[in-house]
Design an enzyme around this catalytic site. Structure first.
Site, mmCIF file in Angstrom:
data_model
loop_
_atom_site.group_PDB
_atom_site.id
_atom_site.type_symbol
_atom_site.label_atom_id
_atom_site.label_comp_id
_atom_site.label_asym_id
_atom_site.label_seq_id
_atom_site.Cartn_x
_atom_site.Cartn_y
_atom_site.Cartn_z
ATOM 1 N N CYS A 40 31.061 33.514 40.198
ATOM 2 C CA CYS A 40 32.008 34.286 39.384
ATOM 3 C C CYS A 40 32.100 33.688 37.983
ATOM 4 O O CYS A 40 31.913 32.492 37.777
ATOM 5 C CB CYS A 40 33.391 34.286 40.035
ATOM 6 S SG CYS A 40 34.580 35.341 39.155
ATOM 7 N N ASP A 42 34.736 33.307 36.356
ATOM 8 C CA ASP A 42 36.049 32.646 36.247
ATOM 9 C C ASP A 42 35.906 31.242 35.651
ATOM 10 O O ASP A 42 35.078 30.451 36.117
ATOM 11 C CB ASP A 42 36.677 32.573 37.647
ATOM 12 C CG ASP A 42 38.147 32.200 37.604
ATOM 13 O OD1 ASP A 42 38.473 31.141 37.014
ATOM 14 O OD2 ASP A 42 38.963 32.961 38.149
ATOM 15 N N ARG A 44 37.595 28.738 35.952
ATOM 16 C CA ARG A 44 37.979 27.635 36.850
ATOM 17 C C ARG A 44 36.883 27.285 37.861
ATOM 18 O O ARG A 44 37.087 26.448 38.727
ATOM 19 C CB ARG A 44 39.264 28.003 37.606
ATOM 20 C CG ARG A 44 40.458 28.238 36.688
ATOM 21 C CD ARG A 44 41.556 28.961 37.435
ATOM 22 N NE ARG A 44 41.136 30.309 37.824
ATOM 23 C CZ ARG A 44 41.920 31.155 38.518
ATOM 24 N NH1 ARG A 44 43.133 30.793 38.877
ATOM 25 N NH2 ARG A 44 41.473 32.347 38.823
ATOM 26 N N HIS A 96 35.033 32.779 45.205
ATOM 27 C CA HIS A 96 36.147 31.823 45.212
ATOM 28 C C HIS A 96 37.430 32.517 45.608
ATOM 29 O O HIS A 96 37.683 33.651 45.213
ATOM 30 C CB HIS A 96 36.285 31.136 43.849
ATOM 31 C CG HIS A 96 36.715 32.042 42.737
ATOM 32 N ND1 HIS A 96 38.013 32.089 42.266
ATOM 33 C CD2 HIS A 96 36.034 32.963 42.022
ATOM 34 C CE1 HIS A 96 38.094 32.991 41.292
ATOM 35 N NE2 HIS A 96 36.916 33.539 41.117
ATOM 36 N N CYS A 99 40.093 35.082 43.538
ATOM 37 C CA CYS A 99 39.254 35.769 42.540
ATOM 38 C C CYS A 99 39.972 37.020 42.014
ATOM 39 O O CYS A 99 40.317 37.926 42.786
ATOM 40 C CB CYS A 99 37.916 36.154 43.164
ATOM 41 S SG CYS A 99 36.786 36.939 41.992
HETATM 42 CO CO CO Z 1 36.477 35.395 40.346
#
Ligand code: CO
Length: 213
Positions: A40, A42, A44, A96, A99
């Site tokens: 992803c 993302d 993080r 994750h 998400c």
């Molecule tokens: Co995500």
């Protein structure tokens, strides 16, 4: 703010070269990654950091909700290059928990263009509606859909003509793994055994689709 990033870049270079003056010379020569990470976007979920990999060790493709859609040329180009040219041994499809892309697929579609992107996850949740509805709360449904999505994407990677051809030629590799990363603990979970090659029936179908892929 941007000046701070440049300062940090210089500090990073200094750190890499202080004990190893030829660090970047070696990287310029070639990359030799054993792994492809499909994860992803993302912020993080920093791929290299999570698995402790240095530059050159991990080929990375990231998008919202770690999708591996058979129509996505961007992902397919990364897959083909990493499998056929770099000859990666393992493909890690990493979702994750928490998400936002997966959560959006469980909500009413009013997020803009990203709703088009995550449409496959919305379809996936409809396919598993009974299982998801039986879970006790929204968090549990969300987490389960994260897992279902990772497994679906890993299966789709396994069904690409690129991977089928490579596995037939290489005695089974690249191996494909479905992982889930926890934002809360920093740990990855291997959802189960490596994703197998498609059955002969699916293989014929994939071969036919290979005309376009
Ligand atoms: Co995500």
């Amino acid at each position: 703010m941007i000046e701070e990033l440049k300062r940090r870049n210089q500090a990073w270079v200094d750190g890499k070269t202080s004990g190893d003056p030829h660090y970047f010379d070696r990287l310029v020569e070639q990359q030799n990654p054993e792994y492809l990470w499909i994860g992803c976007a993302d912020s993080r979920v920093p791929a290299n950091e999570i698995v402790g990999m240095e530059p050159g060790e991990l080929f990375v493709h990231r998008n919202v909700a770690n999708l591996a859609s058979p129509q996505d040329l961007n992902y397919l180009a990364v897959l083909q290059y990493s499998v056929e040219v770099l000859k990666v041994r393992h493909i890690l499809v990493v979702g994750h928990y928490g998400c936002g892309g997966v959560r959006a697929a469980l909500e009413y579609p009013d997020h803009g263009l990203v709703d088009n992107w995550i449409a496959p996850i919305r379809t996936l949740s409809e396919e598993h509606q009974a299982e998801l509805a039986a879970l006790p709360n929204e968090v549990a449904r969300h987490n389960r859909l994260v897992e279902l999505n990772v497994r679906r994407q890993a299966k789709q990677v396994a069904e690409t003509p690129i991977v089928i051809k490579a596995r037939a030629a290489n005695s089974g590799w690249p191996h494909i793994h479905a992982w889930c990363y926890s934002l809360a603990t920093g740990l990855v979970t291997d959802l189960d055994a490596p994703i197998p090659a498609p059955t002969p029936k699916r293989r014929r179908k994939a071969k036919f689709l290979g005309v376009f892929g």
